[in-house]
Design a protein around this motif. Structure first.
Motif, mmCIF file in Angstrom:
data_model
loop_
_atom_site.group_PDB
_atom_site.id
_atom_site.type_symbol
_atom_site.label_atom_id
_atom_site.label_comp_id
_atom_site.label_asym_id
_atom_site.label_seq_id
_atom_site.Cartn_x
_atom_site.Cartn_y
_atom_site.Cartn_z
ATOM 1 N N PRO A 1 -10.556 -2.239 -2.146
ATOM 2 C CA PRO A 1 -11.166 -0.999 -1.476
ATOM 3 C C PRO A 1 -10.696 -0.729 -0.077
ATOM 4 C CG PRO A 1 -12.586 -2.845 -1.394
ATOM 5 C CD PRO A 1 -11.486 -3.424 -1.832
ATOM 6 N N VAL A 2 -10.633 0.634 0.035
ATOM 7 C CA VAL A 2 -9.986 1.190 1.422
ATOM 8 C C VAL A 2 -11.006 2.573 1.913
ATOM 9 C CG1 VAL A 2 -8.215 2.036 2.937
ATOM 10 C CG2 VAL A 2 -7.485 0.575 0.904
ATOM 11 N N LEU A 3 -11.589 2.071 2.977
ATOM 12 C CA LEU A 3 -12.184 3.216 3.673
ATOM 13 C C LEU A 3 -11.863 3.694 4.856
ATOM 14 C CD1 LEU A 3 -14.713 5.033 3.397
ATOM 15 C CD2 LEU A 3 -15.985 3.262 4.677
ATOM 16 N N SER A 4 -11.225 5.072 5.052
ATOM 17 C CA SER A 4 -10.632 5.603 6.218
ATOM 18 C C SER A 4 -11.685 6.716 6.672
ATOM 19 C CB SER A 4 -9.191 5.932 6.094
ATOM 20 O OG SER A 4 -8.417 4.862 5.836
ATOM 21 N N LEU A 5 -11.526 6.937 8.048
ATOM 22 C CA LEU A 5 -12.474 7.935 8.625
ATOM 23 C C LEU A 5 -11.524 8.470 10.033
ATOM 24 C CD1 LEU A 5 -14.505 10.009 9.273
ATOM 25 C CD2 LEU A 5 -15.837 8.147 10.568
ATOM 26 N N PRO B 1 -11.123 -9.702 4.700
ATOM 27 C CA PRO B 1 -11.408 -8.458 5.317
ATOM 28 C C PRO B 1 -10.220 -8.124 6.449
ATOM 29 C CG PRO B 1 -13.127 -9.931 5.390
ATOM 30 C CD PRO B 1 -12.027 -10.541 5.006
ATOM 31 N N VAL B 2 -9.926 -6.684 6.703
ATOM 32 C CA VAL B 2 -9.003 -5.954 7.553
ATOM 33 C C VAL B 2 -9.501 -4.798 8.392
ATOM 34 C CG1 VAL B 2 -6.642 -5.149 8.031
ATOM 35 C CG2 VAL B 2 -6.967 -6.854 6.432
ATOM 36 N N LEU B 3 -9.779 -4.659 9.522
ATOM 37 C CA LEU B 3 -9.972 -3.615 10.462
ATOM 38 C C LEU B 3 -9.095 -2.992 11.258
ATOM 39 C CD1 LEU B 3 -13.596 -4.834 11.439
ATOM 40 C CD2 LEU B 3 -13.199 -3.447 9.480
ATOM 41 N N GLY B 4 -8.701 -1.652 11.304
ATOM 42 C CA GLY B 4 -7.887 -0.841 12.194
ATOM 43 C C GLY B 4 -8.454 0.028 12.899
ATOM 44 N N LEU B 5 -7.631 0.482 13.638
ATOM 45 C CA LEU B 5 -8.046 1.834 14.468
ATOM 46 C C LEU B 5 -6.865 2.070 15.240
ATOM 47 C CD1 LEU B 5 -10.308 3.909 15.912
ATOM 48 C CD2 LEU B 5 -10.231 2.170 17.670
ATOM 49 N N GLY B 6 -6.548 3.439 14.919
ATOM 50 C CA GLY B 6 -5.210 4.070 15.514
ATOM 51 C C GLY B 6 -5.506 5.346 16.115
ATOM 52 N N GLY B 7 -4.527 5.906 16.896
ATOM 53 C CA GLY B 7 -4.923 7.421 17.498
ATOM 54 C C GLY B 7 -3.671 7.669 18.108
ATOM 55 N N SER B 8 -3.580 9.210 18.467
ATOM 56 C CA SER B 8 -2.516 9.709 19.086
ATOM 57 C C SER B 8 -3.031 10.748 19.769
ATOM 58 C CB SER B 8 -1.400 10.041 18.383
ATOM 59 O OG SER B 8 -1.612 11.208 17.363
ATOM 60 N N MET C 1 -10.038 9.590 -3.021
ATOM 61 C CA MET C 1 -11.108 10.632 -2.945
ATOM 62 C C MET C 1 -11.046 10.986 -1.565
ATOM 63 S SD MET C 1 -14.860 11.467 -4.120
ATOM 64 C CE MET C 1 -15.686 10.330 -3.289
ATOM 65 N N SER C 2 -10.906 12.203 -1.202
ATOM 66 C CA SER C 2 -10.693 12.505 0.371
ATOM 67 C C SER C 2 -11.627 13.607 0.471
ATOM 68 C CB SER C 2 -9.437 12.651 0.869
ATOM 69 O OG SER C 2 -8.654 11.779 0.843
ATOM 70 N N PHE D 1 -6.712 14.845 21.077
ATOM 71 C CA PHE D 1 -6.637 13.416 20.526
ATOM 72 C C PHE D 1 -7.153 13.386 19.227
ATOM 73 C CE2 PHE D 1 -6.030 12.535 25.093
ATOM 74 C CZ PHE D 1 -5.390 11.183 25.231
ATOM 75 N N GLU D 2 -6.674 12.361 18.500
ATOM 76 C CA GLU D 2 -7.423 12.192 17.213
ATOM 77 C C GLU D 2 -7.507 10.650 17.135
ATOM 78 O OE1 GLU D 2 -4.803 13.913 14.249
ATOM 79 O OE2 GLU D 2 -3.612 12.394 13.928
ATOM 80 N N LEU D 3 -8.384 10.067 16.406
ATOM 81 C CA LEU D 3 -8.648 8.938 16.180
ATOM 82 C C LEU D 3 -8.644 8.531 14.674
ATOM 83 C CD1 LEU D 3 -10.762 7.588 19.096
ATOM 84 C CD2 LEU D 3 -8.563 7.242 18.769
ATOM 85 N N GLU D 4 -8.345 7.712 14.114
ATOM 86 C CA GLU D 4 -8.509 7.123 12.825
ATOM 87 C C GLU D 4 -9.044 5.681 12.486
ATOM 88 O OE1 GLU D 4 -7.344 8.156 8.286
ATOM 89 O OE2 GLU D 4 -5.740 8.219 9.833
ATOM 90 N N ALA D 5 -10.270 5.410 11.983
ATOM 91 C CA ALA D 5 -10.356 3.897 11.642
ATOM 92 C C ALA D 5 -10.420 3.482 10.204
ATOM 93 C CB ALA D 5 -11.901 3.823 11.931
ATOM 94 N N HIS D 6 -10.047 2.320 9.974
ATOM 95 C CA HIS D 6 -9.870 1.704 8.681
ATOM 96 C C HIS D 6 -10.567 0.547 8.459
ATOM 97 C CE1 HIS D 6 -6.466 4.556 8.343
ATOM 98 N NE2 HIS D 6 -6.050 4.008 9.600
ATOM 99 N N ALA D 7 -11.073 0.330 7.133
ATOM 100 C CA ALA D 7 -11.762 -1.069 6.858
ATOM 101 C C ALA D 7 -11.381 -1.228 5.339
ATOM 102 C CB ALA D 7 -13.230 -0.759 6.733
ATOM 103 N N LEU D 8 -10.677 -2.288 4.905
ATOM 104 C CA LEU D 8 -10.177 -2.455 3.865
ATOM 105 C C LEU D 8 -10.435 -3.987 3.441
ATOM 106 C CD1 LEU D 8 -6.500 -2.809 3.969
ATOM 107 C CD2 LEU D 8 -7.590 -1.644 5.694
ATOM 108 N N TYR D 9 -10.303 -4.515 2.218
ATOM 109 C CA TYR D 9 -10.572 -5.975 1.866
ATOM 110 C C TYR D 9 -9.442 -5.990 0.635
ATOM 111 C CZ TYR D 9 -13.269 -10.000 1.095
ATOM 112 O OH TYR D 9 -13.669 -11.392 1.277
ATOM 113 N N PRO D 10 -8.434 -6.494 1.274
ATOM 114 C CA PRO D 10 -7.186 -7.212 0.278
ATOM 115 C C PRO D 10 -7.568 -8.610 -0.214
ATOM 116 C CG PRO D 10 -6.177 -6.684 2.290
ATOM 117 C CD PRO D 10 -7.539 -6.267 2.458
#
Length: 327
Positions: free
Chosen positions: A174-178, A197-204, A152-153, A185-194
């Protein structure tokens, strides 16, 4: 709750086992009904043939492969049905096949809300020449595929909030992205739990005519990091990219420290060159150099690729010829 979770996973596994039959049936129905549904149905078919020769200290290795790429999309607003198939077979010392079901999902879109269910790809990376982290499985022929689940987005202006629940090896992930845009610029943060726990941050973004991009991932229990930073820009009528970090340079390879570069430039109206190099800096030091020439005709594409892998242990030369037909 445990019984409900087991039932959901077992249901997803049963669907996965029948996925090829469902996909083929969907395609046949789409072909049969195309005259009736032509206004809403879009299809794209691509046929592929390749032959490869690998030269090293061991005897020569040859292989050839046949494959296809099919995309079918049926729009019935506010619903969309999407099917992507990448079947193929490779003949070498052993025969490798892949049914190639990449995506099969239904999307509901209403205003700023998107809801989808089924098998769908979820690329999380920003990097162009490497793959710091991915949830997508890899098929037996090396293609990245989707995962079963629901998503769902919410997409208000300059923002996207996405929640997904995916199936991976019998677990619910579960995967949550913002994602948020800030001018250039744009940034996107991720939090997931395979499995952990995994946390990520990317942007350009754009700085002085150059595209600056990067991403970083933190994998917990025990803590591990993956990252990639890059620059990209135009050069004449082509473009270039430089990238480095600690990541996988192929979906089938383990992560390592690397430096990479790529230069793509046209030659006339129908041809182009693609030159790339990778330096894998972990022990043992390895280098990969490749050059591709691509010529596009009206209904097919010819390409040749020369790839050299250099290391302390051996040198491998690969020559690959590709034919892609667009009927």
């Amino acid at each position: 709750m445990g019984r409900l979770r087991r039932s959901f996973v077992e249901g997803q596994q049963r669907i996965a086992h029948r996925s090829w039959f469902v996909a083929l049936s969907s395609w046949l129905v789409a072909v049969c009904l195309q005259p009736i549904l032509a206004q809403n149905l879009e299809t794209r078919l691509e046929l592929r043939y390749s032959t490869a020769l690998a030269i090293s200290h061991t005897p020569l290795t040859t292989s050839w492969s046949l494959g296809a790429h099919l995309e079918a999309r049926y729009d019935l607003s506010p619903l969309r049905f999407q099917l992507v198939l990448d079947p193929g077979v490779r003949f070498s010392t052993a025969v490798t096949t892949d049914a190639g079901l990449t995506e099969l999902y239904m999307l509901y879109r209403e205003g700023e809300l998107d809801v989808s269910a089924g098998l769908e790809r979820l690329p999380l990376e920003v990097a162009r020449l490497a793959l710091p982290y991915s949830l997508e499985p890899v098929g037996s022929l090396g293609s990245r595929q989707g995962r079963w689940g629901v998503r769902m987005s919410w997409n208000p202006e300059v923002t996207r909030l996405r929640l997904a629940v995916l199936e991976e090896a019998g677990r619910l992930v579960p995967v949550l992205s913002l994602r948020r845009e800030f001018g250039e610029f744009e940034l996107e943060a991720h939090a997931l739990y395979p499995a952990r726990p995994v946390l990520g941050l990317g942007g350009s973004g754009t700085v002085a005519g150059l595209v600056v991009y990067g991403e970083g991932w933190l994998l917990l229990d025990p803590p591990k990091t993956r990252y990639a930073l890059g620059l990209s820009g135009s050069l004449g009528e082509g473009w270039w990219a430089l990238e480095g970090g600690y990541a996988s340079t192929s979906p089938l390879l383990a992560a390592s420290h690397f430096l990479a570069g790529q230069w793509v430039f046209p030659q006339g109206e129908d041809a182009s060159w693609n030159l790339s190099t990778y330096l894998l800096l972990d022990h043992p030091l390895r280098a990969q150099l490749s050059a591709s020439y691509i010529y596009l005709f009206s209904s097919y594409e010819l390409s040749s690729n020369l790839n050299v892998l250099l290391s302390n242990e051996r040198t491998v030369l690969n020559i690959v010829l590709w034919v892609r037909v667009f009927p």
